[in-house]
Structure formats: C-alpha cells, structure tokens
Design an enzyme around this catalytic site. Structure first.
Site, PDB file in Angstrom:
ATOM      1  N   ALA A 191     109.037   6.573  -8.252  1.00 43.29           N
ATOM      2  CA  ALA A 191     108.959   7.738  -7.374  1.00 43.29           C
ATOM      3  C   ALA A 191     108.629   7.236  -5.976  1.00 43.29           C
ATOM      4  O   ALA A 191     108.158   6.113  -5.814  1.00 43.29           O
ATOM      5  CB  ALA A 191     107.866   8.669  -7.867  1.00 43.29           C
TER       6      ALA A 191
ATOM      7  N   GLY B 274     109.137   5.795 -12.245  1.00 42.87           N
ATOM      8  CA  GLY B 274     110.155   6.845 -12.388  1.00 42.87           C
ATOM      9  C   GLY B 274     111.545   6.275 -12.587  1.00 42.87           C
ATOM     10  O   GLY B 274     112.395   6.912 -13.208  1.00 42.87           O
TER      11      GLY B 274
ATOM     12  N   GLU C   2     111.826   5.628 -16.140  1.00 43.05           N
ATOM     13  CA  GLU C   2     111.858   6.938 -16.808  1.00 43.05           C
ATOM     14  C   GLU C   2     113.256   7.567 -16.709  1.00 43.05           C
ATOM     15  O   GLU C   2     113.728   8.180 -17.663  1.00 43.05           O
ATOM     16  CB  GLU C   2     110.772   7.835 -16.211  1.00 43.05           C
ATOM     17  CG  GLU C   2     109.358   7.380 -16.577  1.00 43.05           C
ATOM     18  CD  GLU C   2     108.281   8.166 -15.868  1.00 43.05           C
ATOM     19  OE1 GLU C   2     107.499   8.834 -16.560  1.00 43.05           O
ATOM     20  OE2 GLU C   2     108.249   8.130 -14.615  1.00 43.05           O
TER      21      GLU C   2
ATOM     22  N   GLU D  52     102.405   2.648 -13.083  1.00 44.97           N
ATOM     23  CA  GLU D  52     101.685   3.767 -12.464  1.00 44.97           C
ATOM     24  C   GLU D  52     100.165   3.617 -12.533  1.00 44.97           C
ATOM     25  O   GLU D  52      99.456   4.035 -11.623  1.00 44.97           O
ATOM     26  CB  GLU D  52     102.096   5.091 -13.141  1.00 44.97           C
ATOM     27  CG  GLU D  52     103.479   5.600 -12.770  1.00 44.97           C
ATOM     28  CD  GLU D  52     104.599   5.025 -13.608  1.00 44.97           C
ATOM     29  OE1 GLU D  52     105.719   5.548 -13.559  1.00 44.97           O
ATOM     30  OE2 GLU D  52     104.369   4.001 -14.290  1.00 44.97           O
TER      31      GLU D  52
HETATM   32  N1  T1G Z   1     107.696   4.314  -2.921  1.00 44.27           N
HETATM   33  C1  T1G Z   1     107.739   4.178  -1.579  1.00 44.27           C
HETATM   34  N2  T1G Z   1     107.834   2.977  -0.917  1.00 44.27           N
HETATM   35  C2  T1G Z   1     107.917   1.897  -1.689  1.00 44.27           C
HETATM   36  C3  T1G Z   1     107.867   1.954  -3.107  1.00 44.27           C
HETATM   37  C4  T1G Z   1     107.758   3.237  -3.720  1.00 44.27           C
HETATM   38  N3  T1G Z   1     107.728   3.393  -5.044  1.00 44.27           N
HETATM   39  N4  T1G Z   1     107.931   0.693  -3.581  1.00 44.27           N
HETATM   40  C5  T1G Z   1     108.039  -0.111  -2.515  1.00 44.27           C
HETATM   41  N5  T1G Z   1     108.024   0.591  -1.383  1.00 44.27           N
HETATM   42  C6  T1G Z   1     108.143   0.077  -0.014  1.00 44.27           C
HETATM   43  C7  T1G Z   1     106.967  -0.815   0.386  1.00 44.27           C
HETATM   44  O1  T1G Z   1     105.917  -0.071   0.887  1.00 44.27           O
HETATM   45  C8  T1G Z   1     107.610  -1.716   1.430  1.00 44.27           C
HETATM   46  O2  T1G Z   1     107.661  -0.985   2.613  1.00 44.27           O
HETATM   47  C9  T1G Z   1     109.029  -1.888   0.924  1.00 44.27           C
HETATM   48  O3  T1G Z   1     109.262  -0.803   0.018  1.00 44.27           O
HETATM   49  C10 T1G Z   1     109.239  -3.163   0.187  1.00 44.27           C
HETATM   50  O4  T1G Z   1     108.248  -3.260  -0.819  1.00 44.27           O
HETATM   51  C11 T1G Z   1     107.029   9.757 -11.760  1.00 44.27           C
HETATM   52  C12 T1G Z   1     104.905   8.922 -10.296  1.00 44.27           C
HETATM   53  C13 T1G Z   1     109.426  -2.825  -6.170  1.00 44.27           C
HETATM   54  C14 T1G Z   1     108.228  -4.794  -6.995  1.00 44.27           C
HETATM   55  O5  T1G Z   1     104.515   1.375  -8.519  1.00 44.27           O
HETATM   56  O6  T1G Z   1     105.810  -2.803  -6.997  1.00 44.27           O
HETATM   57  O7  T1G Z   1     107.164   6.322 -10.301  1.00 44.27           O
HETATM   58  O8  T1G Z   1     106.213  -2.421   3.951  1.00 44.27           O
HETATM   59  O9  T1G Z   1     107.098  -5.279   0.145  1.00 44.27           O
HETATM   60  O10 T1G Z   1     107.544  -7.501  -2.745  1.00 44.27           O
HETATM   61  O11 T1G Z   1     106.149   8.275 -13.241  1.00 44.27           O
HETATM   62  O12 T1G Z   1     107.460  -2.791  -4.006  1.00 44.27           O
HETATM   63  O13 T1G Z   1     108.656  -2.690   4.085  1.00 44.27           O
HETATM   64  O14 T1G Z   1     107.566  -0.626   4.999  1.00 44.27           O
HETATM   65  O15 T1G Z   1     106.510  -4.416  -2.164  1.00 44.27           O
HETATM   66  O16 T1G Z   1     109.996  -7.120  -3.051  1.00 44.27           O
HETATM   67  C15 T1G Z   1     105.857   3.488  -9.580  1.00 44.27           C
HETATM   68  C16 T1G Z   1     105.923  -0.069  -6.473  1.00 44.27           C
HETATM   69  C17 T1G Z   1     105.708   4.561  -8.566  1.00 44.27           C
HETATM   70  C18 T1G Z   1     106.432   0.171  -7.839  1.00 44.27           C
HETATM   71  C19 T1G Z   1     109.241  -4.784  -4.703  1.00 44.27           C
HETATM   72  N6  T1G Z   1     106.450   2.332  -8.968  1.00 44.27           N
HETATM   73  N7  T1G Z   1     106.646  -1.094  -5.772  1.00 44.27           N
HETATM   74  O17 T1G Z   1     108.332  -5.716  -4.270  1.00 44.27           O
HETATM   75  O18 T1G Z   1     108.714  -5.502  -1.746  1.00 44.27           O
HETATM   76  S1  T1G Z   1     104.882   5.970  -9.256  1.00 44.27           S
HETATM   77  C20 T1G Z   1     105.707   1.346  -8.471  1.00 44.27           C
HETATM   78  C21 T1G Z   1     106.499  -2.408  -6.085  1.00 44.27           C
HETATM   79  C22 T1G Z   1     106.059   6.717 -10.255  1.00 44.27           C
HETATM   80  C23 T1G Z   1     106.640   8.369 -11.976  1.00 44.27           C
HETATM   81  C24 T1G Z   1     105.558   7.868 -11.066  1.00 44.27           C
HETATM   82  C25 T1G Z   1     107.198  -3.393  -5.219  1.00 44.27           C
HETATM   83  C26 T1G Z   1     108.545  -3.909  -5.810  1.00 44.27           C
HETATM   84  P1  T1G Z   1     107.533  -1.712   3.971  1.00 44.27           P
HETATM   85  P2  T1G Z   1     107.534  -4.671  -1.133  1.00 44.27           P
HETATM   86  P3  T1G Z   1     108.663  -6.580  -2.938  1.00 44.27           P
END
Ligand code: T1G
Length: 705
Positions: A63, A102, A105, A125
């Site tokens: 998400a 998500g 999911e 999450e």
């Molecule tokens: N939402 C918004 N921005 C995100 C994002 C996300 N989910 N993931 C990454 N970014 C932005 C981050 O801030 C950065 O921005 C850029 O992307 C590159 O990220 C319903 C509610 C995917 C392994 O927890 O673990 O789904 O700094 O530097 O090292 O159940 O990003 O460039 O402006 O980290 O290559 C669950 C979170 C969400 C994964 C890539 N998902 N992301 O790593 O790049 S909750 C997560 C990561 C959810 C549902 C629920 C990592 C990555 P900027 P980065 P990276």
C-alpha cells in the site's frame, strides 16, 4: 484509465501492467487503475486469461504508506482484491523484485502466481506497527499453512521465490523473460475450471490439524521478542481469526485490527522510522547530480575487532579489501577473527562454505603499505589516539592515489584535526562504524569542514551499497550518537550514585524497549574502554558531580565487564547473562558514601525521565548546532546504532509524543535540582514556547533548504 495502470491484449491473454515508480505502491490511482483494467479484461470476449505484472524494478511493494492516516479514498484495496478474486477468467500474477504487503495480497487474490527466480515475497506490515489489512492474514494461512503464515506475518521478513515455490505460495518459477513465461502459463491454465481461489482453501486451517495452544504460544513468543511493541501479538490474533472464523468474518476482524493498529502511536512511530531512514540519505546541499567516485577496491588500516568487521562489510558485497597492520601477527589475528565470524554465520545456516570461501578470498592481509597505492578508499581503524591517527593520515597522503578517499573510523576524535595532517582535507571524511561492524546497520558519516561534496555523495551512496544506514553528521566530540550516549550514561550513573542499582536502571530501560540497559551495555562494550578515555581527560572541577565514579572503581578492581566475567554484573564462565552481584552493591554504597551522597529510594519513573530527557535535551542542542541535519536523523542514529526501540520512533519522535512543553518543564526542574548539566537547549525552549514539535522543525528545515 489512470496512467499508472495499462491494459492490452495479446492473442487470448489480457495483460494488466502497473507502472507507478519507484516501487509500484498501491496509491489511489493504482487501485482505480487495477479496477478499470480488470473491467476491460472481463469485458473483452477474446480474453481467456489475464496476466497482472509490473514495470520497473519491482512488483507492487505494498500500500502507499504516505496515504496512511489520511481519509481513505475509493476504491479500497479490499474491494479491488475482491473483484480480482471473483474474476471469471483466470488471473496470473507475475512477480519480480519484491511482492510485499498489499502487493502480495493482490497476488493472493489472483488464481495463480509465477515469479522470477530472484524475486522475494513478504508481508512486512508488522515492521510498520500494523498487520496485513487486505486479506493477507486470511489467505496466506489457507495457502501455506498456519505456522508458516504466522512466521511470515509476525516476523515480517520476506522469503525467496524458491522457498515460496516450495511452500505453494508461488505456482512456478520463470527463468528468462517473465512476461512471456507468465503469458505461456496463463494460456496453459486458461481453460481449467473451477478456478482455484485461495479463499476456498480449508485444509490448512482445519483446527483439528493444528497443535493445541499454537496461537497462545505464538502470542507469548511474540510478546517476549517484541520488547513491548503490541503489533506482533495483534498479528497473531488476525491469523487466529482465519482458523476460528469463516473467510468474510475473518476479513472483517482483520479490518478491525488494522484500523486499531494504524491509529496507534506505535505504528506512527514505526512509519516515522521507515521514512526517517530514507530521508537520512538526502543531503540538502549535495544534490543527486553531484558526481560520486568509484569504490571498486578498499583498504582497512588496523586488523583489530573493528577493522576485521569493517573488512567483512566490503567483502560481503563483492568489494575486494586489503587489511593492513604493522605486524604479520596482528594481520593473522584479524584474518582469524574474520574466519571465526564467517564460520559462526555458516553454522547458523546463513552462509554456505562456497560463499564463505569467496568472501574470505576477497580479503588480503598485508603489512606492506605499498598495497594501498591503487585503492579507492582507505578506512583507518586503529587505536583512539590523535597522534597515531595523524601520523597514519600523513603517510596515506603520500602513498594513496590522488582521488582516493581517506576515511577515519574514529568514534570521538576531531576529524578536521586528522584531515589537517594531509594535503587533501577535501578527500577526508569520518566513517564511524558500530561494533560489531559486520552486524550493526548504522554508519555515522562525519563531514569535515573541508570534505568535498563528491566525497560526501560517495560516502552516502557507499553506505547503501554496503547495506548500512548512513547518517551525515558534523564534527564535535562524540558526533551525534556517542555525544548523546554520554548524557544518557551520565544520568544512569548519577541515579546509581543516588540510590538506584544497575539492575533497576537496566530493567526500566529494557521495559521501555531498549535491547539492553546502560549497565549491561557497558559490560558488553568493556568498562575499561570508557575508563581509559576518562583517565586521559581532566576531572570535573570541585562541586561538580562526576558520573564515572562507580565505573572507575569497578575498572580499578579489574571488573571490565563480560571480558572479565565481572563488571556491573557477574557472568558465569561462557555466559553473557548478567547476574546481580552483591559485591557491586557494596561498591556502589561505598562510592556514594565517599561522594557524600545519602542514598534514597529512586522511582522507576524518575529513571526513565532522567535518562530519556537527557538524551532529548542533548539531541536538541545537536540540532541547534547543526551537527545533525534533522531530528529524524537523530532517531535513525539511535534506532540503528544504540538499540532504541523502533516502536517508540527514536528519542526525538518520543519527545514529540510526550510534548515539548512537558519535556522543557521537567528539564528546567531537573536543572533546579541538579545544576547546569540540565541547562535546557535553546531550540527546545524555542519550539516549546511556540507550541511546535521536532517534526515541525524538520519540515521547516526541509522547506527552507
Ligand atoms: N509506500 C510509499 N512509498 C514507498 C513505499 C510504500 N509502500 N515503499 C517504498 N517507498 C518509497 C521510499 O520512501 C523511497 O522514497 C522510494 O520508494 C524507494 O524506496 C494493505 C497496509 C520495496 C524493499 O512495508 O521495504 O501494504 O526516499 O529507498 O531500498 O496490507 O522500499 O526515494 O522518496 O526503500 O530499493 C507494506 C516498504 C506497506 C514495503 C525497496 N510494504 N518498502 O527498497 O528503495 S503496508 C512495505 C520497502 C501494506 C496492506 C498494508 C522498500 C523496498 P524516496 P527505498 P529500496
């Protein structure tokens, strides 16, 4: 259709493509695009099967976290996934990069999943203080079994595509072109009916097949490992619903739990930590077009524990490294430490013999400094003695190639003074690793007065390349982390002089969520380290309290901590478990007496307040002096370098949750009682008076830069 999702048909296969850089997060536009594309695919009679795939470096990584806490916009993700789940045509999710949260999911709402061999799948999450909220807690246990689902959801770590295939999460691995492979797979299942839907699976969630007490044990274990965070236990409750409730009721329970979680301070703290780590990589005056220097070969001076750990960090990511010391026996000892460390990792099954050999093969031990002539980066990691460091840097200045970066791993000394020993201070920077260097994620990057922007940019990029969280800090005694640590330890020691005992102080701080309390940490790091530094420094003037009194006494008695099986605690031979020692209490009472301090009952609240507020006040001074760029950088330092609980967000985020007027009021009261060590930070006074927070301070800084 929103530009971030496209639909096309190739023969009988409809292809839905998400293209929302950088990580295809499920923002509102992507959700409505997915909805619309499915409608098109279902309406197109020539379409017999559908492939869902993503452009860019990864499949949907979850998400859009930036939307959390804001009013939800339709379509909701649950509704989008329900539509995919109800599709009358088979849908194949084609996974590359990381299918997370998500994103996984959505894939679980599809009928089939295929993946590139190097892809990863996970539900992280819990690391944001929440839980999967779009069916993951209900579908994953149905597909891979309850125990594996608990492991993935409560732990939050992704698994490899290979493992995902082995547990049935993925139906096939696709070598070569993923899209072509997915289209072929879709074509092969186009006519198969009934369509497999994860929600219909029941075998894996049959209560009769589950170990009695499984969920209670999982919850107990989650609580024990989460250091006070409630998120992991909440994840267990959600997976339990998958077993105890029908699918739709389980979904509703999951929804209830995630709404509770998203609104929690714990989740706000952990989301803050997520973005704080990413913000730390951005340096306002060093834009992305500042050129970085190549780091293809590195060297480390000093083959002690720290130097050996740093050499491993480079070998682990494929960068050849030269490990230098003045005598062959020292070099051999360093190489031995490295072999032992890799051996231990291999024993835990996290490294194969072949990988170990490859990494060790990248490390060359030498006493010959000429081997440094062609390296791109040298990191000095010798004893904390200014004269020695300046001598080494002047030698490196003559030996190393012109554009080599000369870095020091000093944890306390003045980087500018070290740089001044060279003719190229612009090439000198501090790279402060934390012990054990091959484990700790934090890298304090110390920018000297003359350090050039390309050297700063290179060091920030290098931090990411070597798997560290790099935080840029300025030059001062102890930089950010150790400078604040000194104030935190000061208060812990004063409280012990006044009446508390080491175990009480440590219990309060671990109760707050720290991995270890200050006394147990001193025993781990070695009480003699601080003792030697204090011995070289002038004692405080008469009338001013001295926080090192108890630790000095212990060190004078040879109680250096774990390494001598005695420090603030006693340790059984070969054990790292601290045991209360009546001998230490006697020593403390004696020292209080000699200091003329009448011992008293000390409340837990006072311990927490004084230790935390000492951190916060010093953090505010560091911000005011621009030694740190952001309050969130200070949080990133403390969470990745000092075991600060991420579910508290870091000392500065925590201060905002307490309220700066309250913090200031208490700091002033402590100043009244304990004197100038509690002089409030000017910035703290300013922000509190204006009703502003450290978060406000950061966004204003960002706005003005
Ligand atoms: N939402 C918004 N921005 C995100 C994002 C996300 N989910 N993931 C990454 N970014 C932005 C981050 O801030 C950065 O921005 C850029 O992307 C590159 O990220 C319903 C509610 C995917 C392994 O927890 O673990 O789904 O700094 O530097 O090292 O159940 O990003 O460039 O402006 O980290 O290559 C669950 C979170 C969400 C994964 C890539 N998902 N992301 O790593 O790049 S909750 C997560 C990561 C959810 C549902 C629920 C990592 C990555 P900027 P980065 P990276």
């Amino acid at each position: 259709m929103a530009g971030v999702v496209a639909f096309e048909r190739r023969n009988s296969v409809g292809i839905i493509t998400v293209d929302n850089p950088p990580v295809n997060a499920l923002g509102q536009a992507v959700r409505s695009g997915l909805d619309e594309a499915l409608r098109q695919a279902l309406a197109d009679s020539a379409v017999e099967a559908i492939v869902l795939r993503c452009k860019g470096r990864t499949f949907i990584a979850g998400a859009d976290i930036t939307e959390f806490g804001k009013p939800p916009k339709a379509p909701m993700l649950q509704a989008v996934i329900a539509a995919y789940d109800a599709s009358t045509k088979p849908i194949v999710a084609a996974i590359h990069g990381t299918a997370l949260g998500g994103g996984l999911e959505v894939a679980l709402g599809c009928n089939y999943r295929v993946a590139a061999p190097d892809a990863k799948c996970g539900l992280p999450e819990v690391k944001l203080g929440i839980l999967p909220g779009a069916g993951g807690t209900q579908r994953l246990p149905r597909l891979v079994g309850v125990e594996k689902a608990l492991d993935m959801i409560v732990g939050g770590d992704p698994i490899s595509a290979k493992e995902a295939k082995s547990i049935g999460l993925v139906d096939a691995l696709v070598e070569g072109d993923l899209l072509e492979g997915a289209i072929a797979f879709a074509t092969s299942v186009a006519a198969k009916r009934p369509l497999p839907r994860v929600r219909d699976l029941t075998a894996n969630i049959d209560p009769a097949k589950l170990r009695p007490g499984l969920f209670d044990d999982a919850k107990k274990d989650a609580r024990k490992r989460s250091r006070g965070a409630v998120g992991p236990a909440r994840c267990v409750d959600a997976v339990r619903a998958a077993v105890e409730m029908p699918f739709d009721a389980g979904l509703a329970e999951e929804r209830r739990l995630i709404e509770e979680a998203i609104a929690s301070v714990e989740s706000r703290a952990m989301r803050h930590v997520f973005f704080a780590e990413r913000k730390a990589a951005k340096i306002p005056d060093v834009s992305s077009d500042v050129p970085t220097l190549p780091v293809k070969k590195a060297a480390v001076i000093g083959a002690g524990t720290m130097g050996a750990g740093i050499a491993m960090v480079f070998a682990n990511v494929g960068i050849p490294v030269v490990l230098v010391d003045r005598e062959q026996s020292f070099v051999d000892k360093g190489l031995d430490i490295i072999a032992k460390n890799y051996g231990a990792t291999m024993k835990k099954g996290r490294l194969t013999q072949a990988e170990m050999d490859t990494r060790i093969g990248r490390i060359t031990g030498t006493t010959n400094w000429d081997d440094l002539a062609q390296v791109d980066l040298v990191i000095e990691a010798v004893f904390e003695e200014m004269g020695l460091k300046r001598e080494i840097f002047s030698r490196l200045d003559k030996l190393c190639k012109k554009d080599a970066i000369l870095a020091t791993n000093t944890s306390t000394l003045d980087v500018d003074q070290i740089a001044a020993a060279t003719s190229r201070p612009e090439q000198v920077i501090g790279l402060h690793f934390f012990s054990p260097a091959n484990v700790m994620r934090l890298l304090e990057i110390v920018r000297g007065a003359k350090t050039s922007k390309p050297v700063v940019a290179t060091s920030m990029k290098l931090a990411k390349d070597i798997g560290k969280v790099g935080v840029l800090v300025g030059v001062c005694q102890g930089f950010v982390g150790n400078r604040m640590l000194h104030q935190y330890y000061r208060e812990a020691q004063f409280l012990i002089q006044e009446g508390a005992l080491p175990s009480q102080v440590d219990r309060v701080m671990t109760g707050f969520g720290f991995a270890m309390g200050p006394c147990a940490t001193s025993d781990l790091a070695g009480i003699d380290v601080g003792w030697r530094i204090r011995k070289a420094q002038p004692k405080p003037p008469p009338g001013e309290r001295y926080s090192g009194a108890v630790a000095d006494r212990l060190a004078e008695m040879g109680r250096f901590g774990q390494k001598t099986n005695a420090g603030f605690y006693r340790y059984e031979a070969g054990s790292r478990t601290p045991v209360d020692d009546a001998e230490v209490e006697k020593i403390i009472v004696q020292v209080s007496k000699e200091l003329g301090i009448e011992r008293r009952q000390v409340a837990d609240e006072e311990i927490l307040e004084r230790c935390m507020f000492a951190l916060i006040n010093e953090g505010a001074k560091i911000l005011d002096e621009k030694i740190a760029l952001r309050a969130s950088d200070i949080d990133t330092v403390w969470i990745n370098g000092y075991g600060f609980p991420s579910h508290r967000g870091g000392p500065m985020f925590y201060a905002d949750t307490v309220g700066l007027p309250r913090v200031l009021e208490r700091v002033k009261a402590l100043q009244e009682k304990h004197g100038k060590v509690w002089t409030p930070s000017k910035l703290l006074e300013k922000l509190a008076a204006a009703g502003r927070t450290f978060a406000d301070f950061d966004s204003e800084q960002e706005g003005s830069s």
